[in-house]
Design a protein around this motif. Structure first.
Motif, mmCIF file in Angstrom:
data_model
loop_
_atom_site.group_PDB
_atom_site.id
_atom_site.type_symbol
_atom_site.label_atom_id
_atom_site.label_comp_id
_atom_site.label_asym_id
_atom_site.label_seq_id
_atom_site.Cartn_x
_atom_site.Cartn_y
_atom_site.Cartn_z
ATOM 1 N N ALA A 1 0.711 -1.168 -0.152
ATOM 2 C CA ALA A 1 -0.081 -0.061 -0.057
ATOM 3 C C ALA A 1 1.020 1.245 -0.218
ATOM 4 C CB ALA A 1 -0.986 -0.201 1.322
ATOM 5 N N LYS A 2 1.676 1.313 0.813
ATOM 6 C CA LYS A 2 2.766 2.236 0.879
ATOM 7 C C LYS A 2 4.211 2.037 1.112
ATOM 8 C CE LYS A 2 -0.570 5.310 0.691
ATOM 9 N NZ LYS A 2 -0.839 6.561 -0.398
ATOM 10 N N VAL A 3 5.280 2.802 0.816
ATOM 11 C CA VAL A 3 6.444 2.384 0.704
ATOM 12 C C VAL A 3 7.289 3.635 1.342
ATOM 13 C CG1 VAL A 3 8.612 1.524 -0.507
ATOM 14 C CG2 VAL A 3 6.213 0.803 -1.245
ATOM 15 N N GLU B 1 4.415 1.673 10.646
ATOM 16 C CA GLU B 1 3.431 1.527 11.393
ATOM 17 C C GLU B 1 2.177 2.507 10.832
ATOM 18 O OE1 GLU B 1 6.693 1.549 15.369
ATOM 19 O OE2 GLU B 1 5.431 3.379 14.876
ATOM 20 N N VAL B 2 0.930 2.085 11.270
ATOM 21 C CA VAL B 2 -0.045 2.473 11.030
ATOM 22 C C VAL B 2 -0.732 2.976 12.188
ATOM 23 C CG1 VAL B 2 -2.583 2.211 10.150
ATOM 24 C CG2 VAL B 2 -0.673 0.758 8.937
ATOM 25 N N ILE B 3 -0.990 4.395 12.307
ATOM 26 C CA ILE B 3 -1.495 5.075 13.305
ATOM 27 C C ILE B 3 -3.094 5.299 12.984
ATOM 28 C CG2 ILE B 3 -1.473 7.228 14.506
ATOM 29 C CD1 ILE B 3 1.025 5.586 14.699
ATOM 30 N N ASP B 4 -4.017 4.713 13.922
ATOM 31 C CA ASP B 4 -5.379 4.695 13.748
ATOM 32 C C ASP B 4 -5.880 5.861 14.800
ATOM 33 O OD1 ASP B 4 -5.819 2.569 12.055
ATOM 34 O OD2 ASP B 4 -5.673 1.058 13.637
ATOM 35 N N MET B 5 -6.502 6.837 14.249
ATOM 36 C CA MET B 5 -7.053 7.945 14.745
ATOM 37 C C MET B 5 -8.399 7.864 14.760
ATOM 38 S SD MET B 5 -4.727 11.034 13.241
ATOM 39 C CE MET B 5 -2.816 10.944 13.757
ATOM 40 N N GLY C 1 -3.436 9.818 -1.599
ATOM 41 C CA GLY C 1 -2.419 10.932 -2.020
ATOM 42 C C GLY C 1 -1.253 11.330 -0.968
ATOM 43 N N ARG C 2 -1.187 10.396 0.185
ATOM 44 C CA ARG C 2 -0.382 10.621 1.284
ATOM 45 C C ARG C 2 0.903 9.664 1.319
ATOM 46 N NH1 ARG C 2 -2.079 9.733 5.925
ATOM 47 N NH2 ARG C 2 -4.281 9.249 5.443
ATOM 48 N N LYS C 3 1.915 10.122 1.616
ATOM 49 C CA LYS C 3 2.987 9.116 1.715
ATOM 50 C C LYS C 3 3.228 8.851 3.218
ATOM 51 C CE LYS C 3 6.012 12.323 0.086
ATOM 52 N NZ LYS C 3 5.163 13.546 0.103
ATOM 53 N N MET C 4 4.105 7.901 3.901
ATOM 54 C CA MET C 4 4.398 7.570 4.894
ATOM 55 C C MET C 4 5.350 8.893 5.378
ATOM 56 S SD MET C 4 5.272 3.407 4.583
ATOM 57 C CE MET C 4 5.644 3.246 6.301
ATOM 58 N N GLY C 5 5.118 9.189 6.706
ATOM 59 C CA GLY C 5 5.879 10.305 7.290
ATOM 60 C C GLY C 5 5.243 11.668 7.058
ATOM 61 N N TYR D 1 2.633 15.061 14.016
ATOM 62 C CA TYR D 1 3.650 14.706 13.181
ATOM 63 C C TYR D 1 3.684 13.183 13.140
ATOM 64 C CZ TYR D 1 5.026 19.359 13.227
ATOM 65 O OH TYR D 1 5.078 20.750 12.855
ATOM 66 N N MET D 2 4.100 12.410 12.046
ATOM 67 C CA MET D 2 4.378 11.091 11.862
ATOM 68 C C MET D 2 5.718 10.840 11.736
ATOM 69 S SD MET D 2 1.416 9.726 11.729
ATOM 70 C CE MET D 2 0.769 10.913 12.868
ATOM 71 N N LYS D 3 6.322 9.852 12.313
ATOM 72 C CA LYS D 3 7.974 9.261 12.021
ATOM 73 C C LYS D 3 7.898 8.812 10.404
ATOM 74 C CE LYS D 3 8.345 7.259 16.501
ATOM 75 N NZ LYS D 3 8.411 6.200 17.306
ATOM 76 N N SER D 4 9.003 8.814 10.135
ATOM 77 C CA SER D 4 9.269 8.459 8.608
ATOM 78 C C SER D 4 8.317 6.964 8.214
ATOM 79 C CB SER D 4 10.696 8.420 8.342
ATOM 80 O OG SER D 4 11.255 7.341 8.868
ATOM 81 N N ASN D 5 8.404 6.200 9.032
ATOM 82 C CA ASN D 5 7.686 5.049 8.961
ATOM 83 C C ASN D 5 6.290 4.812 9.449
ATOM 84 O OD1 ASN D 5 8.350 4.924 11.814
ATOM 85 N ND2 ASN D 5 8.373 2.961 11.842
ATOM 86 N N GLN D 6 5.690 6.015 9.420
ATOM 87 C CA GLN D 6 4.218 5.899 10.108
ATOM 88 C C GLN D 6 3.213 6.523 9.104
ATOM 89 O OE1 GLN D 6 4.514 8.236 13.848
ATOM 90 N NE2 GLN D 6 4.901 5.991 14.996
ATOM 91 N N ILE D 7 2.077 5.963 8.983
ATOM 92 C CA ILE D 7 0.928 6.852 8.021
ATOM 93 C C ILE D 7 -0.239 6.614 9.076
ATOM 94 C CG2 ILE D 7 0.671 4.610 6.940
ATOM 95 C CD1 ILE D 7 -0.082 6.514 4.376
ATOM 96 N N TYR D 8 -1.147 7.624 8.869
ATOM 97 C CA TYR D 8 -2.405 7.883 9.846
ATOM 98 C C TYR D 8 -3.430 7.482 8.889
ATOM 99 C CZ TYR D 8 -2.724 12.413 7.878
ATOM 100 O OH TYR D 8 -2.807 13.567 6.933
ATOM 101 N N GLN D 9 -4.593 6.834 9.705
ATOM 102 C CA GLN D 9 -5.913 6.631 9.039
ATOM 103 C C GLN D 9 -7.069 6.742 9.981
ATOM 104 O OE1 GLN D 9 -6.361 2.707 7.210
ATOM 105 N NE2 GLN D 9 -5.970 1.549 9.193
ATOM 106 N N ILE D 10 -8.347 6.872 9.495
ATOM 107 C CA ILE D 10 -9.515 6.506 10.329
ATOM 108 C C ILE D 10 -9.857 5.069 10.051
ATOM 109 C CG2 ILE D 10 -11.645 7.213 11.039
ATOM 110 C CD1 ILE D 10 -10.830 9.978 10.831
#
Length: 219
Positions: free
Chosen positions: A35-37, A91-95, A128-132, A191-200
């Motif tokens: 999904a994301k790299v 890492e996936v950050i669930d919000m 449309g988002r990148k990790m980080g 803010y996200m770390k370089s290996n994180q991406i957020y979602q609901i």
């Protein structure tokens, strides 16, 4: 420096970290599709961080061994001889969100709430988002302010949702409340770390909207 962009085509090798990222994102579908790299240089290694899709299309940090091996095999024909490749899960950050609005008394409350939730879903779309990439709460406030019937966005509170059906990953910013896990915003940003991406993950339950009708005093 101007010739660097030509190096990959000339050598048929991944010269830069961006080369590796582009190769993974455009590799044949027979190898699979993360999904994301995110690609970083860490400990003298080319470290590739991946997240995948789950069964319902959400992001997950569970990345199959098959996909990891397929990527390593695919990149073996392009990597520089001295490059050591390491693949790990991102890492996936669930919000979750709690939002307070003032709405126009002439508007239907249910319609405004529905439109607000739909706008949040659009704003949180991860395609449309990148990790980080950080979450700019200020931009979300502007988006919600443009929803028909919304007079004012009073407050947006963001929570980290962890465990059970959610990811175990957490943001690096502190919590305002360790029990509710409301995230302390820094300049209206999370803010996200370089290996994180957020979602609901579950919009129907993870987005809560309270409205105050203009001219009244209660929610």
């Amino acid at each position: 420096r101007n010739m660097v962009s030509y190096n990959f085509a000339a050598q048929n090798r991944a010269v830069t970290l961006n080369d590796y990222k582009s190769l993974i994102e455009t590799m044949p579908s027979t190898y699979g599709a993360p999904a994301k790299v995110s690609v970083m240089e860490e400990d003298n290694k080319v470290r590739i961080k991946l997240v995948s899709y789950d069964d319902i299309g959400n992001l997950t940090d569970v990345v199959s061994t098959t996909l990891q091996n397929n990527i390593i095999n695919f990149l073996s024909q392009y990597r520089m001889i001295n490059d050591y490749i390491d693949i790990v899960s991102g890492e996936v950050i669930d919000m979750g969100l709690q939002i307070d609005l003032v709405i126009d008394k002439n508007q239907n409350t249910s319609d405004v709430v529905t439109a607000t939730i739909n706008q949040i879903i659009t704003s949180f779309a991860f395609e449309g988002r990148k990790m980080g990439d950080p979450l700019f709460v200020g931009d979300l406030t502007k988006d919600l302010g443009n929803v028909p019937g919304v007079v004012n966005v009073i407050d947006i509170r963001v929570f980290g949702l962890i465990g059970a059906n959610y990811s175990s990953a957490e943001v690096s910013q502190p919590y305002l409340d360790p029990t509710t896990k409301e995230i302390e915003q820094q300049d209206s940003t999370i803010y996200m770390k370089s290996n994180q991406i957020y979602q609901i993950r579950f919009p129907n339950t993870d987005i809560q909207v309270r409205v105050k009708v203009l001219g009244t005093t209660t929610y």
